[in-house]
Scaffold this motif. Structure first.
Motif, PDB file in Angstrom:
ATOM      1  N   GLY A   5       6.144 -14.819  -4.260  1.00 41.45           N
ATOM      2  CA  GLY A   5       5.591 -13.936  -2.704  1.00 41.45           C
ATOM      3  C   GLY A   5       4.736 -12.693  -3.219  1.00 41.45           C
ATOM      4  O   GLY A   5       4.257 -12.682  -4.190  1.00 41.45           O
ATOM      5  N   ASP A   6       4.862 -11.770  -2.296  1.00 39.77           N
ATOM      6  CA  ASP A   6       3.876 -10.592  -2.319  1.00 39.77           C
ATOM      7  C   ASP A   6       4.660  -9.467  -2.558  1.00 39.77           C
ATOM      8  O   ASP A   6       4.166  -8.239  -2.537  1.00 39.77           O
ATOM      9  N   MET A   7       5.876  -9.527  -3.103  1.00 40.12           N
ATOM     10  CA  MET A   7       6.553  -8.164  -3.489  1.00 40.12           C
ATOM     11  C   MET A   7       7.271  -8.528  -4.770  1.00 40.12           C
ATOM     12  O   MET A   7       7.319  -9.701  -5.256  1.00 40.12           O
ATOM     13  N   THR A   8       7.722  -7.585  -5.422  1.00 40.13           N
ATOM     14  CA  THR A   8       8.830  -7.721  -6.683  1.00 40.13           C
ATOM     15  C   THR A   8      10.009  -8.277  -6.311  1.00 40.13           C
ATOM     16  O   THR A   8      10.312  -8.254  -5.208  1.00 40.13           O
ATOM     17  N   ALA A   9      10.582  -8.517  -7.521  1.00 34.38           N
ATOM     18  CA  ALA A   9      11.993  -9.149  -7.299  1.00 34.38           C
ATOM     19  C   ALA A   9      12.819  -8.042  -6.744  1.00 34.38           C
ATOM     20  O   ALA A   9      13.748  -8.196  -6.149  1.00 34.38           O
ATOM     21  N   GLU A  10      12.595  -6.862  -7.388  1.00 30.06           N
ATOM     22  CA  GLU A  10      13.601  -5.587  -6.878  1.00 30.06           C
ATOM     23  C   GLU A  10      13.182  -5.216  -5.314  1.00 30.06           C
ATOM     24  O   GLU A  10      14.160  -5.295  -4.537  1.00 30.06           O
ATOM     25  N   GLU A  11      12.128  -5.665  -5.094  1.00 31.93           N
ATOM     26  CA  GLU A  11      11.682  -5.221  -3.553  1.00 31.93           C
ATOM     27  C   GLU A  11      12.476  -6.270  -2.492  1.00 31.93           C
ATOM     28  O   GLU A  11      13.122  -6.104  -1.661  1.00 31.93           O
ATOM     29  N   TYR A  12      12.469  -7.800  -3.035  1.00 34.65           N
ATOM     30  CA  TYR A  12      13.163  -8.793  -2.393  1.00 34.65           C
ATOM     31  C   TYR A  12      14.754  -8.511  -2.416  1.00 34.65           C
ATOM     32  O   TYR A  12      15.428  -8.702  -1.477  1.00 34.65           O
ATOM     33  N   ARG A  13      15.174  -7.988  -3.513  1.00 34.61           N
ATOM     34  CA  ARG A  13      16.707  -7.921  -3.676  1.00 34.61           C
ATOM     35  C   ARG A  13      16.949  -6.717  -2.595  1.00 34.61           C
ATOM     36  O   ARG A  13      18.065  -6.898  -2.131  1.00 34.61           O
ATOM     37  N   GLY A  14      16.198  -5.421  -2.711  1.00 30.51           N
ATOM     38  CA  GLY A  14      16.385  -4.518  -1.540  1.00 30.51           C
ATOM     39  C   GLY A  14      16.409  -5.071  -0.124  1.00 30.51           C
ATOM     40  O   GLY A  14      17.110  -4.631   0.663  1.00 30.51           O
ATOM     41  N   GLN A  15      15.285  -5.895   0.152  1.00 35.14           N
ATOM     42  CA  GLN A  15      15.228  -6.409   1.484  1.00 35.14           C
ATOM     43  C   GLN A  15      16.535  -7.263   1.798  1.00 35.14           C
ATOM     44  O   GLN A  15      16.815  -7.249   2.735  1.00 35.14           O
ATOM     45  N   MET A  16      16.968  -8.014   0.760  1.00 40.29           N
ATOM     46  CA  MET A  16      17.957  -9.029   1.143  1.00 40.29           C
ATOM     47  C   MET A  16      19.090  -8.178   1.502  1.00 40.29           C
ATOM     48  O   MET A  16      20.044  -8.530   2.520  1.00 40.29           O
ATOM     49  N   LYS A  17      19.484  -7.095   0.416  1.00 43.22           N
ATOM     50  CA  LYS A  17      20.516  -6.117   0.882  1.00 43.22           C
ATOM     51  C   LYS A  17      20.556  -5.796   2.254  1.00 43.22           C
ATOM     52  O   LYS A  17      21.703  -5.544   2.930  1.00 43.22           O
ATOM     53  N   LEU A  18      19.380  -5.021   2.479  1.00 44.31           N
ATOM     54  CA  LEU A  18      19.509  -4.527   3.870  1.00 44.31           C
ATOM     55  C   LEU A  18      19.693  -5.475   4.935  1.00 44.31           C
ATOM     56  O   LEU A  18      20.286  -5.104   5.847  1.00 44.31           O
ATOM     57  N   HIS A  19      19.015  -6.356   4.917  1.00 40.15           N
ATOM     58  CA  HIS A  19      18.626  -7.388   6.069  1.00 40.15           C
ATOM     59  C   HIS A  19      20.161  -8.495   6.213  1.00 40.15           C
ATOM     60  O   HIS A  19      20.810  -8.577   7.255  1.00 40.15           O
ATOM     61  N   HIS A  20      20.832  -8.665   4.964  1.00 36.14           N
ATOM     62  CA  HIS A  20      21.910  -9.364   4.993  1.00 36.14           C
ATOM     63  C   HIS A  20      23.315  -8.922   4.453  1.00 36.14           C
ATOM     64  O   HIS A  20      24.210  -9.031   5.308  1.00 36.14           O
ATOM     65  N   GLY A  21      23.196  -8.134   3.343  1.00 38.10           N
ATOM     66  CA  GLY A  21      24.385  -7.448   2.815  1.00 38.10           C
ATOM     67  C   GLY A  21      25.011  -6.266   3.687  1.00 38.10           C
ATOM     68  O   GLY A  21      26.276  -6.355   3.938  1.00 38.10           O
ATOM     69  N   VAL A  22      23.847  -5.469   4.204  1.00 38.52           N
ATOM     70  CA  VAL A  22      24.502  -4.297   5.096  1.00 38.52           C
ATOM     71  C   VAL A  22      25.223  -4.881   6.329  1.00 38.52           C
ATOM     72  O   VAL A  22      26.317  -4.238   6.407  1.00 38.52           O
ATOM     73  N   PRO A  23      24.852  -5.754   7.113  1.00 43.14           N
ATOM     74  CA  PRO A  23      25.733  -6.075   8.256  1.00 43.14           C
ATOM     75  C   PRO A  23      27.053  -6.792   7.934  1.00 43.14           C
ATOM     76  O   PRO A  23      27.949  -6.621   8.663  1.00 43.14           O
TER      77      PRO A  23
END
Length: 167
Positions: free
Chosen positions: A68-86
């Motif tokens: 993709g167009d982001m780093t692995a760490e950026e995807y990790r943060g995105q997944m945590k925010l979108h799926h983990g937080v809820p």
């Protein structure tokens, strides 16, 4: 003065439980001296997420970063925010209170930063196995839905070049 740590003992056999009970009088004496009043609780242990689950999460983020167009760490943060937080807000009042007070009101870009290193707001760290499974399923659906090819955990031991197509 630092806050004393609670005494936690896990047992899966009667022998383990009796060994913990043998240590209890000394622990209770010390706790009462430090805290004044104590609470004793026996409850079912919920196993935390597994190392395999952690490795799979990191692997998928690395694979997304490579494609993709982001780093692995950026995807990790995105997944945590979108799926983990809820998941954690739904299941933990303490998590929901802290997240809502410290992060929820911030702009989206800042929320993403808080999910990543060096801040790394603890989301998946507090999950049990069932929650982490729900989280990983959501991550898999999200990323494969965007066209990423991720290692299928059902193929254990097969290289990442031998994918099974997502349904």
């Amino acid at each position: 003065m630092s806050k004393p740590k609670p005494f936690i003992s896990r047992a899966s056999t009667l022998q383990d439980a009796l060994a913990a009970v043998a240590r209890l009088p000394g622990v209770m004496t010390q706790a009462i001296q430090q805290w004044g009043e104590i609470e004793i609780e026996v409850r079912k242990r919920e196993p935390k997420r597994s190392l395999d689950q952690n490795r799979l999460q990191r692997l998928w983020c690395r694979e997304a970063g490579e494609q993709g167009d982001m780093t692995a760490e950026e995807y990790r943060g995105q997944m945590k925010l979108h799926h983990g937080v809820p998941i954690m807000r739904r299941d933990s009042e303490e998590f929901a209170e802290k997240y809502d007070r410290l992060i929820k009101w911030r702009p989206y870009e800042e929320k993403l930063e808080f999910m990543q290193s060096p801040f790394d707001f603890p989301v998946t760290r507090g999950m049990n196995k069932q929650q982490k499974t729900e989280y990983l399923n959501a991550v898999y659906v999200d990323l494969t839905g965007r066209g990423f090819r991720l290692t299928d955990p059902g193929l254990k031991g097969i290289g990442p070049d031998q994918y099974r197509e997502a349904a």
